[in-house]
Design a protein around this motif. Structure first.
Motif, PDB file in Angstrom:
ATOM      1  N   SER A 214       0.832  -1.205   0.000  1.00  0.00           N
ATOM      2  CA  SER A 214       0.000   0.000   0.000  1.00  0.00           C
ATOM      3  C   SER A 214       0.866   1.255   0.000  1.00  0.00           C
ATOM      4  O   SER A 214       1.798   1.384   0.793  1.00  0.00           O
ATOM      5  CB  SER A 214      -0.911  -0.001   1.231  1.00  0.00           C
ATOM      6  N   LYS A 215       0.560   2.156  -0.917  1.00  0.00           N
ATOM      7  CA  LYS A 215       1.309   3.391  -1.060  1.00  0.00           C
ATOM      8  C   LYS A 215       0.362   4.578  -1.003  1.00  0.00           C
ATOM      9  O   LYS A 215      -0.858   4.427  -1.084  1.00  0.00           O
ATOM     10  CB  LYS A 215       2.063   3.410  -2.401  1.00  0.00           C
ATOM     11  N   THR A 216       0.938   5.768  -0.895  1.00  0.00           N
ATOM     12  CA  THR A 216       0.151   6.990  -1.000  1.00  0.00           C
ATOM     13  C   THR A 216       0.338   7.548  -2.399  1.00  0.00           C
ATOM     14  O   THR A 216       1.468   7.758  -2.850  1.00  0.00           O
ATOM     15  CB  THR A 216       0.596   8.022   0.048  1.00  0.00           C
ATOM     16  N   VAL A 217      -0.785   7.770  -3.098  1.00  0.00           N
ATOM     17  CA  VAL A 217      -0.751   8.168  -4.504  1.00  0.00           C
ATOM     18  C   VAL A 217      -1.306   9.578  -4.646  1.00  0.00           C
ATOM     19  O   VAL A 217      -2.429   9.858  -4.205  1.00  0.00           O
ATOM     20  CB  VAL A 217      -1.579   7.199  -5.364  1.00  0.00           C
ATOM     21  N   LEU A 218      -0.527  10.469  -5.258  1.00  0.00           N
ATOM     22  CA  LEU A 218      -0.998  11.801  -5.612  1.00  0.00           C
ATOM     23  C   LEU A 218      -1.479  11.765  -7.053  1.00  0.00           C
ATOM     24  O   LEU A 218      -0.714  11.404  -7.965  1.00  0.00           O
ATOM     25  CB  LEU A 218       0.126  12.833  -5.456  1.00  0.00           C
ATOM     26  N   ILE A 219      -2.735  12.133  -7.279  1.00  0.00           N
ATOM     27  CA  ILE A 219      -3.337  12.091  -8.608  1.00  0.00           C
ATOM     28  C   ILE A 219      -3.682  13.500  -9.047  1.00  0.00           C
ATOM     29  O   ILE A 219      -4.465  14.190  -8.379  1.00  0.00           O
ATOM     30  CB  ILE A 219      -4.616  11.233  -8.604  1.00  0.00           C
TER      31      ILE A 219
ATOM     32  N   ALA B 118     -10.012   0.264  -2.798  1.00  0.00           N
ATOM     33  CA  ALA B 118      -9.101  -0.866  -2.594  1.00  0.00           C
ATOM     34  C   ALA B 118      -8.246  -0.699  -1.342  1.00  0.00           C
ATOM     35  O   ALA B 118      -7.401  -1.556  -1.061  1.00  0.00           O
ATOM     36  CB  ALA B 118      -8.216  -1.037  -3.824  1.00  0.00           C
ATOM     37  N   GLY B 119      -8.446   0.395  -0.612  1.00  0.00           N
ATOM     38  CA  GLY B 119      -7.730   0.592   0.641  1.00  0.00           C
ATOM     39  C   GLY B 119      -6.429   1.349   0.539  1.00  0.00           C
ATOM     40  O   GLY B 119      -5.687   1.436   1.529  1.00  0.00           O
ATOM     41  N   HIS B 120      -6.126   1.919  -0.616  1.00  0.00           N
ATOM     42  CA  HIS B 120      -4.901   2.696  -0.766  1.00  0.00           C
ATOM     43  C   HIS B 120      -5.120   4.132  -0.285  1.00  0.00           C
ATOM     44  O   HIS B 120      -6.238   4.645  -0.291  1.00  0.00           O
ATOM     45  CB  HIS B 120      -4.461   2.715  -2.229  1.00  0.00           C
ATOM     46  N   LYS B 121      -4.046   4.776   0.111  1.00  0.00           N
ATOM     47  CA  LYS B 121      -4.109   6.175   0.494  1.00  0.00           C
ATOM     48  C   LYS B 121      -4.009   7.028  -0.769  1.00  0.00           C
ATOM     49  O   LYS B 121      -3.126   6.823  -1.600  1.00  0.00           O
ATOM     50  CB  LYS B 121      -2.978   6.529   1.460  1.00  0.00           C
ATOM     51  N   VAL B 122      -4.931   7.962  -0.894  1.00  0.00           N
ATOM     52  CA  VAL B 122      -5.013   8.754  -2.118  1.00  0.00           C
ATOM     53  C   VAL B 122      -5.097  10.235  -1.783  1.00  0.00           C
ATOM     54  O   VAL B 122      -5.864  10.637  -0.901  1.00  0.00           O
ATOM     55  CB  VAL B 122      -6.249   8.353  -2.955  1.00  0.00           C
ATOM     56  N   ILE B 123      -4.306  11.029  -2.497  1.00  0.00           N
ATOM     57  CA  ILE B 123      -4.453  12.483  -2.498  1.00  0.00           C
ATOM     58  C   ILE B 123      -4.992  12.851  -3.872  1.00  0.00           C
ATOM     59  O   ILE B 123      -4.272  12.793  -4.876  1.00  0.00           O
ATOM     60  CB  ILE B 123      -3.108  13.195  -2.230  1.00  0.00           C
ATOM     61  N   ALA B 124      -6.267  13.159  -3.930  1.00  0.00           N
ATOM     62  CA  ALA B 124      -6.940  13.450  -5.192  1.00  0.00           C
ATOM     63  C   ALA B 124      -6.907  14.952  -5.428  1.00  0.00           C
ATOM     64  O   ALA B 124      -7.548  15.715  -4.702  1.00  0.00           O
ATOM     65  CB  ALA B 124      -8.376  12.936  -5.160  1.00  0.00           C
ATOM     66  N   ALA B 125      -6.169  15.378  -6.436  1.00  0.00           N
ATOM     67  CA  ALA B 125      -5.970  16.799  -6.698  1.00  0.00           C
ATOM     68  C   ALA B 125      -6.861  17.238  -7.850  1.00  0.00           C
ATOM     69  O   ALA B 125      -6.746  16.724  -8.969  1.00  0.00           O
ATOM     70  CB  ALA B 125      -4.503  17.077  -7.023  1.00  0.00           C
ATOM     71  N   CYS B 126      -7.745  18.197  -7.581  1.00  0.00           N
ATOM     72  CA  CYS B 126      -8.736  18.654  -8.558  1.00  0.00           C
ATOM     73  C   CYS B 126      -8.393  20.060  -9.062  1.00  0.00           C
ATOM     74  O   CYS B 126      -7.845  20.878  -8.323  1.00  0.00           O
ATOM     75  CB  CYS B 126     -10.127  18.681  -7.927  1.00  0.00           C
ATOM     76  N   HIS B 127      -8.787  20.324 -10.283  1.00  0.00           N
ATOM     77  CA  HIS B 127      -8.426  21.569 -10.946  1.00  0.00           C
ATOM     78  C   HIS B 127      -9.044  22.796 -10.281  1.00  0.00           C
ATOM     79  O   HIS B 127      -8.385  23.825 -10.111  1.00  0.00           O
ATOM     80  CB  HIS B 127      -8.865  21.483 -12.413  1.00  0.00           C
ATOM     81  N   ILE B 128     -10.328  22.716  -9.904  1.00  0.00           N
ATOM     82  CA  ILE B 128     -11.034  23.877  -9.348  1.00  0.00           C
ATOM     83  C   ILE B 128     -11.755  23.480  -8.058  1.00  0.00           C
ATOM     84  O   ILE B 128     -12.063  22.303  -7.830  1.00  0.00           O
ATOM     85  CB  ILE B 128     -12.041  24.474 -10.357  1.00  0.00           C
ATOM     86  N   TRP B 129     -12.057  24.476  -7.241  1.00  0.00           N
ATOM     87  CA  TRP B 129     -12.670  24.211  -5.942  1.00  0.00           C
ATOM     88  C   TRP B 129     -14.010  23.482  -6.027  1.00  0.00           C
ATOM     89  O   TRP B 129     -14.276  22.603  -5.201  1.00  0.00           O
ATOM     90  CB  TRP B 129     -12.825  25.522  -5.155  1.00  0.00           C
TER      91      TRP B 129
END
Length: 258
Positions: free
Chosen positions: A3-8, A26-37
């Motif tokens: 398990s890793k932390t993924v920046l998207i 799936a239980g992974h750590k995710v940093i979901a980066a979005c274009h606008i607020w």
């Protein structure tokens, strides 16, 4: 891969959003980066409804402030996915549009990759997965600027793969063909924003309904696999028909005559 932390990047819609939610499920750590607020608010709400642990941040890849904020976070994998497409014949394309495509797809993405690479080298390992395109492997008339930007991505990724390997940092590409995410449809329609604003010598390429696009679930599953597998392939081209087409057209280019 454990398990890793993924920046998207580009997680507010399309493949990025699907991959972010799929990894979280799936239980992974995710940093979901979005274009606008508004995308941040919407994705946070969906994650909450589904009971998913998902960190959602705002990241306009063209903003140095946003890039610095994202790259300061702790992550082990960068999914360099944000991108734009705007159609039009190369001979008629306004330079403003070409610059905008390259600023987003090439220069901003490169700065994200450079920041991640430095972080991973210091850490002794990491992975950069970069969304390229079938358009980075073959000719795409009326999408030449987008295609050229993805050819540039291919060049950077191939070099990075060899340069970073001695430091334990892996680089992979994912190369989608035509999928029903809305990306191709709006990219085609964008030509109408500027076509009537000047004198044209070419015929307008008719914007048509794209009826032969595949279900994006296939590509999303493959992207998750490339992000999480212990030994993923360097290049993943889907659907299979797109891979076959790319291999055939690349071979044909060697013998093509005018």
């Amino acid at each position: 891969m454990t398990s890793k932390t993924v920046l998207i990047t580009g997680a507010g819609s399309g493949f990025g959003r699907g991959v972010a939610l799929g990894l979280a499920r799936a239980g992974h750590k995710v940093i979901a980066a979005c274009h606008i607020w508004p995308q941040v608010t919407d994705l946070r709400a969906e994650a909450a409804r589904d009971g998913l642990e998902l960190r959602v941040i705002k990241l306009d890849v063209l903003s140095e402030i946003d890039r610095s904020h994202a790259l300061a976070l702790d992550f082990d994998v960068l999914f360099n996915n944000a991108g734009i497409m705007e159609s039009g014949p190369v001979a008629e394309l306004p330079p403003e549009i070409v610059r905008r495509i390259f600023d987003t797809n090439v220069f901003a993405a490169l700065e994200m990759a450079q920041g991640a690479a430095k972080k991973f080298i210091r850490a002794g390992g990491g992975r950069i997965v970069w969304t390229s395109s079938v358009a980075g492997l073959v000719k795409v008339p009326w999408d030449g600027a987008y295609s050229a930007s993805k050819y540039a991505v291919e060049g950077f990724c191939a070099a990075l793969r060899e340069e970073l390997a001695p430091y334990g940092v892996q680089v992979c590409t994912v190369n989608p063909g035509a999928y029903r995410t809305g990306f191709n449809d709006t990219g085609m329609e964008s030509q109408d924003q500027w076509w009537g604003q000047g004198e044209r010598v070419m015929a307008h390429w008719p914007v048509r309904e794209l009826t032969r696009q595949a279900d994006p679930a296939e590509m999303i599953t493959a992207m998750i696999g490339v992000i999480t597998a212990e030994h993923p392939p360097y290049r993943t081209v889907l659907p299979k028909a797109a891979e076959d087409m790319a291999r055939r057209e690349q071979a044909e280019e060697w013998d093509k005559r005018l």
